[in-house]
Design a protein around this motif. Structure first.
Motif, PDB file in Angstrom:
ATOM      1  N   LYS A 129       0.818  -1.215   0.000  1.00  0.00           N
ATOM      2  CA  LYS A 129       0.000   0.000   0.000  1.00  0.00           C
ATOM      3  C   LYS A 129       0.850   1.263   0.000  1.00  0.00           C
ATOM      4  O   LYS A 129       0.328   2.375  -0.161  1.00  0.00           O
ATOM      5  N   ALA A 130       2.176   1.109   0.171  1.00  0.00           N
ATOM      6  CA  ALA A 130       3.080   2.257   0.104  1.00  0.00           C
ATOM      7  C   ALA A 130       3.354   2.688  -1.334  1.00  0.00           C
ATOM      8  O   ALA A 130       3.932   3.759  -1.558  1.00  0.00           O
ATOM      9  N   VAL A 131       2.961   1.868  -2.299  1.00  0.00           N
ATOM     10  CA  VAL A 131       3.207   2.180  -3.711  1.00  0.00           C
ATOM     11  C   VAL A 131       2.048   3.005  -4.256  1.00  0.00           C
ATOM     12  O   VAL A 131       0.903   2.549  -4.255  1.00  0.00           O
ATOM     13  N   ARG A 132       2.345   4.234  -4.709  1.00  0.00           N
ATOM     14  CA  ARG A 132       1.318   5.146  -5.205  1.00  0.00           C
ATOM     15  C   ARG A 132       0.078   5.084  -4.322  1.00  0.00           C
ATOM     16  O   ARG A 132      -1.029   4.739  -4.773  1.00  0.00           O
ATOM     17  N   ARG A 186     -14.171   1.779   1.153  1.00  0.00           N
ATOM     18  CA  ARG A 186     -13.990   2.565   2.364  1.00  0.00           C
ATOM     19  C   ARG A 186     -13.044   3.727   2.076  1.00  0.00           C
ATOM     20  O   ARG A 186     -12.309   3.710   1.081  1.00  0.00           O
ATOM     21  N   PRO A 187     -13.055   4.744   2.952  1.00  0.00           N
ATOM     22  CA  PRO A 187     -12.133   5.869   2.732  1.00  0.00           C
ATOM     23  C   PRO A 187     -10.686   5.399   2.602  1.00  0.00           C
ATOM     24  O   PRO A 187     -10.180   4.664   3.446  1.00  0.00           O
ATOM     25  N   GLY A 188     -10.030   5.815   1.517  1.00  0.00           N
ATOM     26  CA  GLY A 188      -8.631   5.476   1.303  1.00  0.00           C
ATOM     27  C   GLY A 188      -8.391   4.129   0.671  1.00  0.00           C
ATOM     28  O   GLY A 188      -7.252   3.775   0.379  1.00  0.00           O
ATOM     29  N   GLU A 189      -9.443   3.334   0.441  1.00  0.00           N
ATOM     30  CA  GLU A 189      -9.247   1.990  -0.097  1.00  0.00           C
ATOM     31  C   GLU A 189      -8.957   2.041  -1.593  1.00  0.00           C
ATOM     32  O   GLU A 189      -9.511   2.855  -2.325  1.00  0.00           O
ATOM     33  N   LYS A 190      -8.119   1.119  -2.034  1.00  0.00           N
ATOM     34  CA  LYS A 190      -7.632   1.083  -3.398  1.00  0.00           C
ATOM     35  C   LYS A 190      -8.156  -0.171  -4.094  1.00  0.00           C
ATOM     36  O   LYS A 190      -8.241  -1.237  -3.479  1.00  0.00           O
ATOM     37  N   LEU A 191      -8.507  -0.049  -5.368  1.00  0.00           N
ATOM     38  CA  LEU A 191      -8.993  -1.210  -6.103  1.00  0.00           C
ATOM     39  C   LEU A 191      -7.880  -2.215  -6.365  1.00  0.00           C
ATOM     40  O   LEU A 191      -8.055  -3.420  -6.208  1.00  0.00           O
ATOM     41  N   TYR A 192      -6.713  -1.710  -6.768  1.00  0.00           N
ATOM     42  CA  TYR A 192      -5.607  -2.591  -7.149  1.00  0.00           C
ATOM     43  C   TYR A 192      -4.348  -2.170  -6.410  1.00  0.00           C
ATOM     44  O   TYR A 192      -4.080  -0.987  -6.243  1.00  0.00           O
ATOM     45  N   GLU A 193      -3.568  -3.153  -5.974  1.00  0.00           N
ATOM     46  CA  GLU A 193      -2.314  -2.872  -5.286  1.00  0.00           C
ATOM     47  C   GLU A 193      -1.134  -3.181  -6.203  1.00  0.00           C
ATOM     48  O   GLU A 193      -1.229  -4.006  -7.117  1.00  0.00           O
ATOM     49  N   GLU A 194      -0.021  -2.505  -5.942  1.00  0.00           N
ATOM     50  CA  GLU A 194       1.221  -2.720  -6.687  1.00  0.00           C
ATOM     51  C   GLU A 194       2.342  -2.961  -5.681  1.00  0.00           C
ATOM     52  O   GLU A 194       2.239  -2.595  -4.508  1.00  0.00           O
ATOM     53  N   LEU A 195       3.410  -3.560  -6.158  1.00  0.00           N
ATOM     54  CA  LEU A 195       4.537  -3.850  -5.273  1.00  0.00           C
ATOM     55  C   LEU A 195       5.730  -2.933  -5.519  1.00  0.00           C
ATOM     56  O   LEU A 195       6.561  -2.746  -4.631  1.00  0.00           O
ATOM     57  N   LEU A 196       5.834  -2.363  -6.727  1.00  0.00           N
ATOM     58  CA  LEU A 196       6.982  -1.522  -7.057  1.00  0.00           C
ATOM     59  C   LEU A 196       6.514  -0.201  -7.635  1.00  0.00           C
ATOM     60  O   LEU A 196       5.549  -0.140  -8.398  1.00  0.00           O
ATOM     61  N   ILE A 197       7.189   0.877  -7.246  1.00  0.00           N
ATOM     62  CA  ILE A 197       6.899   2.184  -7.832  1.00  0.00           C
ATOM     63  C   ILE A 197       7.378   2.203  -9.276  1.00  0.00           C
ATOM     64  O   ILE A 197       6.722   2.710 -10.170  1.00  0.00           O
ATOM     65  N   LYS A 198       8.536   1.624  -9.507  1.00  0.00           N
ATOM     66  CA  LYS A 198       9.080   1.508 -10.863  1.00  0.00           C
ATOM     67  C   LYS A 198       9.318   0.041 -11.163  1.00  0.00           C
ATOM     68  O   LYS A 198       9.574  -0.760 -10.266  1.00  0.00           O
ATOM     69  N   ASP A 199       9.235  -0.308 -12.428  1.00  0.00           N
ATOM     70  CA  ASP A 199       9.404  -1.699 -12.824  1.00  0.00           C
ATOM     71  C   ASP A 199      10.884  -2.100 -12.814  1.00  0.00           C
ATOM     72  O   ASP A 199      11.735  -1.378 -12.308  1.00  0.00           O
ATOM     73  N   ALA A 200      11.161  -3.276 -13.388  1.00  0.00           N
ATOM     74  CA  ALA A 200      12.523  -3.810 -13.503  1.00  0.00           C
ATOM     75  C   ALA A 200      13.160  -4.080 -12.145  1.00  0.00           C
ATOM     76  O   ALA A 200      14.203  -3.530 -11.803  1.00  0.00           O
ATOM     77  N   PRO A 201      12.540  -4.953 -11.323  1.00  0.00           N
ATOM     78  CA  PRO A 201      13.181  -5.326 -10.063  1.00  0.00           C
ATOM     79  C   PRO A 201      14.436  -6.150 -10.306  1.00  0.00           C
ATOM     80  O   PRO A 201      14.589  -6.797 -11.341  1.00  0.00           O
ATOM     81  N   ILE A 202      15.337  -6.126  -9.334  1.00  0.00           N
ATOM     82  CA  ILE A 202      16.628  -6.816  -9.445  1.00  0.00           C
ATOM     83  C   ILE A 202      16.529  -8.181  -8.780  1.00  0.00           C
ATOM     84  O   ILE A 202      15.958  -8.316  -7.696  1.00  0.00           O
ATOM     85  N   VAL A 203      17.077  -9.219  -9.425  1.00  0.00           N
ATOM     86  CA  VAL A 203      17.043 -10.564  -8.852  1.00  0.00           C
ATOM     87  C   VAL A 203      17.988 -10.639  -7.661  1.00  0.00           C
ATOM     88  O   VAL A 203      18.940  -9.863  -7.530  1.00  0.00           O
ATOM     89  N   THR A 204      17.710 -11.608  -6.782  1.00  0.00           N
ATOM     90  CA  THR A 204      18.560 -11.844  -5.613  1.00  0.00           C
ATOM     91  C   THR A 204      18.945 -13.319  -5.599  1.00  0.00           C
ATOM     92  O   THR A 204      18.566 -14.088  -6.484  1.00  0.00           O
ATOM     93  N   GLN A 205      19.641 -13.733  -4.569  1.00  0.00           N
ATOM     94  CA  GLN A 205      20.034 -15.132  -4.472  1.00  0.00           C
ATOM     95  C   GLN A 205      18.858 -16.047  -4.151  1.00  0.00           C
ATOM     96  O   GLN A 205      18.967 -17.268  -4.245  1.00  0.00           O
TER      97      GLN A 205
END
Length: 652
Positions: A425-428, A562-581
């Protein structure tokens, strides 16, 4: 139309419609009784007009008022026994006296006197037979499971070791009756296991009807999630309850207690395979060290404590402002340690329960300086969107400044690792809670840029199945209460993960962090909340009441966002996440304000909090948090109440 559907329709009608239906049936029986009485007297079927019509009108004019005044129409069909029969007998005697007096003793031209005697007898017989038939329809077809004697009947899906142990436990406790096994193994199908027949899964629909099965118990711990989903998709249509077993090891350790049968596994509601942890990542950063968990009594905090304890730290510090929550998790962990010491006396983790708020800088400094933990997992936060929306000052105080206090204290004391538990919910964000969590992330990113001794990182994930305030416990309560199950909008989707997944992600991400990263979990496709609700209803053995099935068991009710509720959630503000181990964990480096600029906004926030101005707080959050677009006005409770008081004219 099937009898079951007719029965459902009858039960689903309003009471006044049920009474109207019964009166209509009795009126028809009055007409039928006159017609049959004429046939018995004249041996021909006469048209019901003229003199026979007079007999019909007389019957209706006498019978319906007498039956109504006598209370015949107070009981409904499915309760038409005992008292209902006595009422029919009593009122029929009164009706017979009146009808016979008019049409037999006094006589009406064109109506044979014997009709005045035969018709009341026939009407009584017809009414009793009609009520017996209705009673058999409603109880014999719709409620036959409840009328039969004996315990509930179950089918066990899986005739392997766990299924056989479950069957033995059920048979020893006699609380349920095993009607049979279902198993995919062709070599078992048709055979008997411990005297219980094994059937092919394709026969499940026929078996549940023929054997009057109440529940299907899943005893397939080795099945893949994909296979479980296939099985559940078939069982949803059966209108039987579906429950599951814990792992076979838990079953073996439980002395074959039937209580091991639980509601459907939370993983089956997830709709995907659970992300596996990497124990080595967790173990090398926890074992033998001191760890602090803030918000230790919450859903995520308490699971963090359980996961950390399994890695055997030297000391585990539990910090929470809620006394009862802290007591509960401390007591639970003590029991886990006590059981572990029975097998391994060398286990020596020390638990330290600490009451305190993350907003209390003195208390936080006291705790961290005293124990100097190697890892701090910051799970303390206000996370419920509507509550924070209505209490924004407290949300900012706890989520932003509480995080700032703990993080700055860790930096000051050179604590090696600090991990913030964040949210998608911190994304946009469209709500204050999400904006405060993104602000907290920015605080850590700015501190990480200036700190070379403390590694600060963030872990962002979606909704946690089964956590306090999440939809799964809410839906379960609503289903148990008979509905309705409430959803805010049919279009809403959410990313979901289990509590253990969330806790393991936090620990593993902290082990991989180098400073300033945002870690996210690859959670597959988002889940439609309405689909989750439907699955939970159907896998409870019930049906959804909607336009296509108006006589279903549980209504699905849309109540609006409800007040402040969002229809769709996202995980990243910008795309192209970096892989990890870790193959299912990604990380991102996202934009943030440098310390000097962020400090200005922090000072502004502090001033707005002290002044009690929620509007100013919202303006600052909008100017600081990228993409923050509130979808509701200022709904701070104190602000709204003050406005109402101010705008209300004073009465002299």
């Amino acid at each position: 139309m099937r009898l079951v559907t007719l029965a459902q329709m009858a039960i689903g009608l309003p009471r006044w419609m049920k009474r109207t239906l019964i009166i209509t049936v009795d009126a028809s029986l009055c007409v039928l009784a006159v017609w049959v009485a004429y046939f018995l007297r004249l041996s021909i079927w006469v048209p019901l007009y003229g003199a026979p019509g007079t007999a019909v009108i007389g019957s209706l004019a006498l019978a319906l008022p007498i039956f109504t005044l006598a209370g015949v129409y107070r009981p409904v069909f499915r309760h038409a026994e005992g008292v209902g029969f006595q009422l029919i007998l009593f009122s029929s005697l009164i009706y017979a006296l009146a009808y016979t007096a008019i049409f037999a003793a006094w006589s009406v031209p064109g109506v044979p006197r014997t009709v005045g005697i035969i018709q009341p007898v026939l009407l009584f017989v017809f009414m009793v037979l009609a009520r017996i038939a209705a009673h058999q329809l409603l109880h014999g077809v719709l409620d036959r499971r409840d009328n039969r004697s004996g315990p509930p009947r179950v089918l066990i899906y899986g005739a392997g070791v766990s299924g056989r142990q479950l069957a033995a436990a059920i048979q020893s406790r006699r609380e349920m009756k095993v009607a049979g096994f279902l198993d995919d193994a062709k070599e078992l199908q048709g055979a008997s296991v411990n005297g219980i027949r094994v059937y092919p899964p394709s026969h499940v629909l026929r078996l549940t009807k023929k054997m009057l099965v109440d529940e299907v118990l899943l005893a397939i711990p080795s099945a893949t999630q994909h296979r479980r989903n296939e099985i559940l998709s078939v069982l949803r249509a059966l209108r039987v309850r579906v429950r599951t077993l814990p792992d076979i090891i838990e079953l073996a350790l439980s002395e074959q207690s039937g209580n091991n049968i639980t509601n459907l596994d939370i993983h089956d509601l997830l709709g995907r395979d659970v992300v596996e942890s990497q124990p080595d990542l967790m173990d090398k950063h926890i074992r033998g060290k001191t760890t602090l968990v803030t918000g230790a009594g919450g859903s995520i905090g308490s699971e963090l404590c359980r996961q950390i304890l399994s890695a055997h730290p030297q000391k585990l510090l539990l910090l929470d402002s809620n006394e009862y929550a802290l007591y509960s998790i401390h007591r639970e962990l003590e029991l886990i340690i006590a059981r572990g010491r029975e097998k391994d006396p060398a286990l020596s983790t020390q638990l330290v329960p600490l009451l305190g708020s993350v907003c209390d800088a003195r208390r936080i400094n006291e705790v961290i300086s005293c124990w100097l933990p190697s890892h701090v997992y910051h799970a303390a936060a206000y996370k419920h969107v509507p509550l924070v929306e209505h209490n924004p000052i407290q949300g900012v105080e706890n989520n932003v400044f509480g995080t700032l206090i703990v993080a700055q204290t860790c930096v000051r004391h050179k604590i090696p690792n600090f991990v913030l538990v964040s949210t998608d919910k911190a994304v946009r964000p469209t709500n204050t809670m999400g904006a405060t969590k993104r602000f907290a992330e920015m605080v850590l990113q700015a501190l990480a840029q200036d700190s070379d001794k403390t590694c600060l990182s963030m872990v962002r994930f979606g909704n946690v199945l089964g956590s306090s305030g999440s939809v799964v416990p809410l839906f379960r309560q609503q289903i148990m209460a008979g509905g309705p199950v409430t959803i805010t909008d049919e279009r809403i989707t959410r990313f979901f993960m289990t509590i253990p997944e969330a806790a393991q992600l936090v620990i593993q991400a902290g082990a991989m962090a180098s400073g300033g990263e945002v870690f996210v979990l690859d959670m597959g496709e988002p889940v439609r909340i309405v689909d989750l609700a439907r699955n939970m209803i159907e896998l409870s053995g019930l049906t959804v009441r909607d336009a296509s099935n108006p006589f279903g068991d549980i209504e699905l009710k849309t109540v609006g966002l409800r007040p402040g509720e969002k229809l769709y959630e996202e995980l990243l503000i910008k795309d192209a996440p970096i892989v990890t181990q870790h193959p299912r964990i990604r990380k991102a480096i996202e934009h943030f304000l440098p310390s000097s600029e962020l400090q200005v906004q922090l000072d502004n926030l502090r001033a707005a909090i002290e002044a009690g101005h929620p509007d100013q707080i919202r303006t600052i959050l909008c100017n600081t948090v990228y993409g923050f677009n509130p979808n509701a006005g200022n709904v701070d409770y104190v602000y709204m109440e003050t406005q109402n008081v101010i705008s209300t004219p004073q009465v002299a």
